[in-house]
Write a protein that holds these residues in place. Structure first.
Motif, PDB file in Angstrom:
ATOM      1  N   GLY A 176       0.839  -1.187   0.000  1.00 52.16           N
ATOM      2  CA  GLY A 176       0.000   0.000   0.000  1.00 52.16           C
ATOM      3  C   GLY A 176       0.879   1.244   0.000  1.00 52.16           C
ATOM      4  N   PRO A 177       0.337   2.404  -0.394  1.00 49.06           N
ATOM      5  CA  PRO A 177       1.143   3.620  -0.531  1.00 49.06           C
ATOM      6  C   PRO A 177       1.784   4.103   0.773  1.00 49.06           C
ATOM      7  CG  PRO A 177      -0.963   3.869  -1.644  1.00 49.06           C
ATOM      8  CD  PRO A 177      -1.047   2.605  -0.847  1.00 49.06           C
ATOM      9  N   TYR A 227      10.713  11.296   3.481  1.00 52.48           N
ATOM     10  CA  TYR A 227      10.170  12.593   3.051  1.00 52.48           C
ATOM     11  C   TYR A 227      10.044  12.658   1.528  1.00 52.48           C
ATOM     12  CZ  TYR A 227      10.097  17.590   1.940  1.00 52.48           C
ATOM     13  OH  TYR A 227       9.786  18.807   1.417  1.00 52.48           O
ATOM     14  N   THR A 228      11.105  12.293   0.802  1.00 53.96           N
ATOM     15  CA  THR A 228      11.028  12.354  -0.658  1.00 53.96           C
ATOM     16  C   THR A 228      10.085  11.278  -1.210  1.00 53.96           C
ATOM     17  OG1 THR A 228      13.061  11.031  -0.830  1.00 53.96           O
ATOM     18  CG2 THR A 228      13.287  13.432  -0.984  1.00 53.96           C
ATOM     19  N   ALA A 229       9.978  10.145  -0.496  1.00 50.06           N
ATOM     20  CA  ALA A 229       9.003   9.126  -0.902  1.00 50.06           C
ATOM     21  C   ALA A 229       7.584   9.670  -0.756  1.00 50.06           C
ATOM     22  CB  ALA A 229       9.180   7.866  -0.061  1.00 50.06           C
ATOM     23  N   PHE A 230       7.344  10.424   0.321  1.00 51.36           N
ATOM     24  CA  PHE A 230       6.042  11.060   0.526  1.00 51.36           C
ATOM     25  C   PHE A 230       5.744  12.023  -0.621  1.00 51.36           C
ATOM     26  CE2 PHE A 230       3.712  14.790   2.065  1.00 51.36           C
ATOM     27  CZ  PHE A 230       2.570  14.206   2.590  1.00 51.36           C
ATOM     28  N   ILE A 231       6.729  12.822  -0.990  1.00 50.29           N
ATOM     29  CA  ILE A 231       6.539  13.771  -2.097  1.00 50.29           C
ATOM     30  C   ILE A 231       6.222  13.022  -3.386  1.00 50.29           C
ATOM     31  CG2 ILE A 231       7.717  15.458  -3.572  1.00 50.29           C
ATOM     32  CD1 ILE A 231       9.249  16.372  -1.097  1.00 50.29           C
ATOM     33  N   PHE A 232       6.947  11.929  -3.623  1.00 44.96           N
ATOM     34  CA  PHE A 232       6.706  11.145  -4.844  1.00 44.96           C
ATOM     35  C   PHE A 232       5.281  10.595  -4.872  1.00 44.96           C
ATOM     36  CE2 PHE A 232       6.524   7.212  -7.214  1.00 44.96           C
ATOM     37  CZ  PHE A 232       7.162   7.532  -8.403  1.00 44.96           C
ATOM     38  N   MET A 233       4.838  10.009  -3.768  1.00 46.12           N
ATOM     39  CA  MET A 233       3.511   9.403  -3.730  1.00 46.12           C
ATOM     40  C   MET A 233       2.407  10.447  -3.773  1.00 46.12           C
ATOM     41  SD  MET A 233       3.995   6.219  -3.910  1.00 46.12           S
ATOM     42  CE  MET A 233       2.233   5.972  -3.940  1.00 46.12           C
ATOM     43  N   PHE A 284       0.759  19.107   3.525  1.00 49.09           N
ATOM     44  CA  PHE A 284      -0.295  18.496   2.713  1.00 49.09           C
ATOM     45  C   PHE A 284      -0.874  19.455   1.669  1.00 49.09           C
ATOM     46  CE2 PHE A 284      -0.056  15.271   5.972  1.00 49.09           C
ATOM     47  CZ  PHE A 284      -0.350  14.102   5.281  1.00 49.09           C
ATOM     48  N   PRO A 285      -1.101  20.744   1.993  1.00 46.66           N
ATOM     49  CA  PRO A 285      -1.622  21.646   0.952  1.00 46.66           C
ATOM     50  C   PRO A 285      -0.713  21.765  -0.271  1.00 46.66           C
ATOM     51  CG  PRO A 285      -1.924  22.630   3.119  1.00 46.66           C
ATOM     52  CD  PRO A 285      -1.108  21.392   3.322  1.00 46.66           C
ATOM     53  N   LEU A 286       0.607  21.848  -0.077  1.00 48.56           N
ATOM     54  CA  LEU A 286       1.515  22.012  -1.214  1.00 48.56           C
ATOM     55  C   LEU A 286       1.773  20.705  -1.967  1.00 48.56           C
ATOM     56  CD1 LEU A 286       4.223  24.593  -0.033  1.00 48.56           C
ATOM     57  CD2 LEU A 286       2.159  24.957  -1.405  1.00 48.56           C
ATOM     58  N   THR A 287       1.339  19.593  -1.409  1.00 48.33           N
ATOM     59  CA  THR A 287       1.476  18.307  -2.113  1.00 48.33           C
ATOM     60  C   THR A 287       0.118  17.731  -2.488  1.00 48.33           C
ATOM     61  OG1 THR A 287       1.567  17.109   0.012  1.00 48.33           O
ATOM     62  CG2 THR A 287       3.675  17.762  -0.981  1.00 48.33           C
ATOM     63  N   ASP A 288      -0.887  18.589  -2.522  1.00 46.54           N
ATOM     64  CA  ASP A 288      -2.242  18.142  -2.861  1.00 46.54           C
ATOM     65  C   ASP A 288      -2.288  17.706  -4.323  1.00 46.54           C
ATOM     66  OD1 ASP A 288      -5.145  18.346  -3.685  1.00 46.54           O
ATOM     67  OD2 ASP A 288      -5.311  18.813  -1.550  1.00 46.54           O
ATOM     68  N   PRO A 304      -7.609   2.208  -1.909  1.00 49.94           N
ATOM     69  CA  PRO A 304      -7.241   3.614  -1.792  1.00 49.94           C
ATOM     70  C   PRO A 304      -6.919   4.008  -0.354  1.00 49.94           C
ATOM     71  CG  PRO A 304      -9.608   3.379  -2.153  1.00 49.94           C
ATOM     72  CD  PRO A 304      -9.018   2.028  -2.323  1.00 49.94           C
ATOM     73  N   LEU A 305      -5.808   4.726  -0.169  1.00 46.69           N
ATOM     74  CA  LEU A 305      -5.399   5.175   1.154  1.00 46.69           C
ATOM     75  C   LEU A 305      -5.209   6.689   1.138  1.00 46.69           C
ATOM     76  CD1 LEU A 305      -2.847   2.367   2.069  1.00 46.69           C
ATOM     77  CD2 LEU A 305      -5.172   2.619   2.916  1.00 46.69           C
ATOM     78  N   SER A 306      -5.223   7.296   2.327  1.00 48.22           N
ATOM     79  CA  SER A 306      -5.255   8.748   2.448  1.00 48.22           C
ATOM     80  C   SER A 306      -4.062   9.443   1.823  1.00 48.22           C
ATOM     81  CB  SER A 306      -5.341   9.133   3.933  1.00 48.22           C
ATOM     82  OG  SER A 306      -4.223   8.630   4.642  1.00 48.22           O
ATOM     83  N   VAL A 307      -2.890   8.809   1.833  1.00 42.49           N
ATOM     84  CA  VAL A 307      -1.699   9.484   1.338  1.00 42.49           C
ATOM     85  C   VAL A 307      -1.809   9.813  -0.137  1.00 42.49           C
ATOM     86  CG1 VAL A 307      -0.352   7.452   0.658  1.00 42.49           C
ATOM     87  CG2 VAL A 307       0.821   9.485   1.504  1.00 42.49           C
ATOM     88  N   CYS A 308      -2.652   9.090  -0.869  1.00 44.33           N
ATOM     89  CA  CYS A 308      -2.818   9.321  -2.308  1.00 44.33           C
ATOM     90  C   CYS A 308      -3.886  10.355  -2.611  1.00 44.33           C
ATOM     91  CB  CYS A 308      -3.175   7.999  -2.999  1.00 44.33           C
ATOM     92  SG  CYS A 308      -1.771   6.890  -3.176  1.00 44.33           S
ATOM     93  N   HIS A 309      -4.494  10.932  -1.600  1.00 47.94           N
ATOM     94  CA  HIS A 309      -5.601  11.864  -1.850  1.00 47.94           C
ATOM     95  C   HIS A 309      -5.383  13.161  -1.072  1.00 47.94           C
ATOM     96  CE1 HIS A 309      -7.844   8.729  -3.925  1.00 47.94           C
ATOM     97  NE2 HIS A 309      -7.511   7.924  -2.953  1.00 47.94           N
TER      98      HIS A 309
END
Length: 309
Positions: A176-177, A227-233, A284-288, A304-309
């Motif tokens: 999962g993401p 952190y960069t993985a979060f940005i990628f996802m 979260f706003p800048l990576t929406d 679907p998980l929250s990190v993708c939305h």
């Protein structure tokens, strides 16, 4: 009932096989990346210009091969997806401009304290810092420096493409993401343990010191990798992680101990605190996904998980 149980067992076995293929594919890439650094037999240290050039060639070749590994993984793991391999790896045009600017801005916000610190120590103040950034001659000197090219260009591009762009899509169907964001950096952190070999060969420090430094490096590279993985996802682009990686390499770790001894300590500590708070507020706003469109790697998620939305 018996048939339904058999079907369930087959599904579970398929998931287990897919997860093993995911992990082994990631391990293969990590080994290829680190192993490529040692194909050149030499007594020269890693920071020697000749060694830097050879190692840059190695990791660039591994990075060029990474899409083929991802393509092979889709076959081995029986993964069907409408996006191309390059799109899965974050190489796409939709939302490219926001992906190249907003994550970098977010990272600069986190570094507000160090940036203010650097400006305070510059004899010309903030304008001096700005002039140095915009100085064409300075950039020409940087481009001609192989160590700068390794740290600011080759390492960020190759590491993000391999350890984020290639590994995250392969992990998402199994973990999962959200879990993938925390698992992929472990490969990245462990990959940096190869510096132990270098330090031991040169016999610069005692083994206990080398291990202590390696442990600290593993910690911050793993945190940074998450952190960069979060940005990628969140963005579905690899360009944001690459630029953030390059910027962080240029800045290094925030030197809070130096700030505590600075004559302008209250102002500096305030800027460090404001940077951290603004970073959390804007994360979260800048990576929406509003700015970037649908993330191809998220389509591989089992649910679907929250990190993708």
């Amino acid at each position: 009932m018996l048939e339904s149980e058999r079907s369930l067992i087959r599904q579970v076995e398929h998931v287990h096989i897919r997860c093993w293929v995911c992990v082994l594919s990631c391990l293969l890439l990590a080994c290829l990346y680190v192993g490529s650094l040692y194909v050149w037999r030499s007594s020269l240290p890693r920071d020697h210009p000749s060694m830097i050039k050879l190692r840059c060639i190695s990791v660039l070749l591994v990075s060029a091969l990474s899409p083929a590994v991802v393509k092979a993984w889709t076959h081995w793991a029986d993964v069907r997806v409408s996006a191309s391999v390059l799109e899965l790896m974050g190489v796409r045009l939709e939302g490219l401009i926001p992906a190249a600017t907003l994550p970098l801005l977010l990272t600069m916000v986190f570094y507000l304290g160090p940036l203010v610190h650097s400006a305070m120590d510059n004899p010309k103040g903030f304008m001096g810092e700005l002039q140095s950034v915009l100085d064409v001659q300075s950039w020409k000197l940087c481009v001609g420096d192989v160590m700068w090219l390794r740290n600011q260009v080759v390492a960020p591009v190759t590491e993000e493409l391999v350890f984020r762009g290639a590994m995250l899509p392969m992990l998402v169907p199994c973990t999962g993401p959200t879990a993938a964001i925390f698992i992929a950096p472990l490969f990245f952190g462990v990959a940096h343990f190869h510096h132990i070999i270098e330090q031991r060969r040169l016999q610069k420090d005692r083994m206990s010191t080398i291990l202590q430094v390696a442990g600290i490096q593993f910690l911050y590279t793993t945190v940074f990798g998450a952190y960069t993985a979060f940005i990628f996802m969140r963005t579905g682009h690899v360009v944001g992680p690459v630029l953030c990686h390059s910027f962080c390499n240029s800045q290094g770790l925030p030197d809070i101990s130096s700030a505590l001894q600075h004559p302008e300590k209250p102002a500096l500590l305030f800027s460090y605190l404001m940077g951290a708070l603004l970073f959390l507020v804007l994360l979260f706003p800048l990576t929406d996904t509003f700015f970037y469109g649908a993330v191809p790697a998220c389509s591989l998620a089992p649910s679907p998980l929250s990190v993708c939305h």
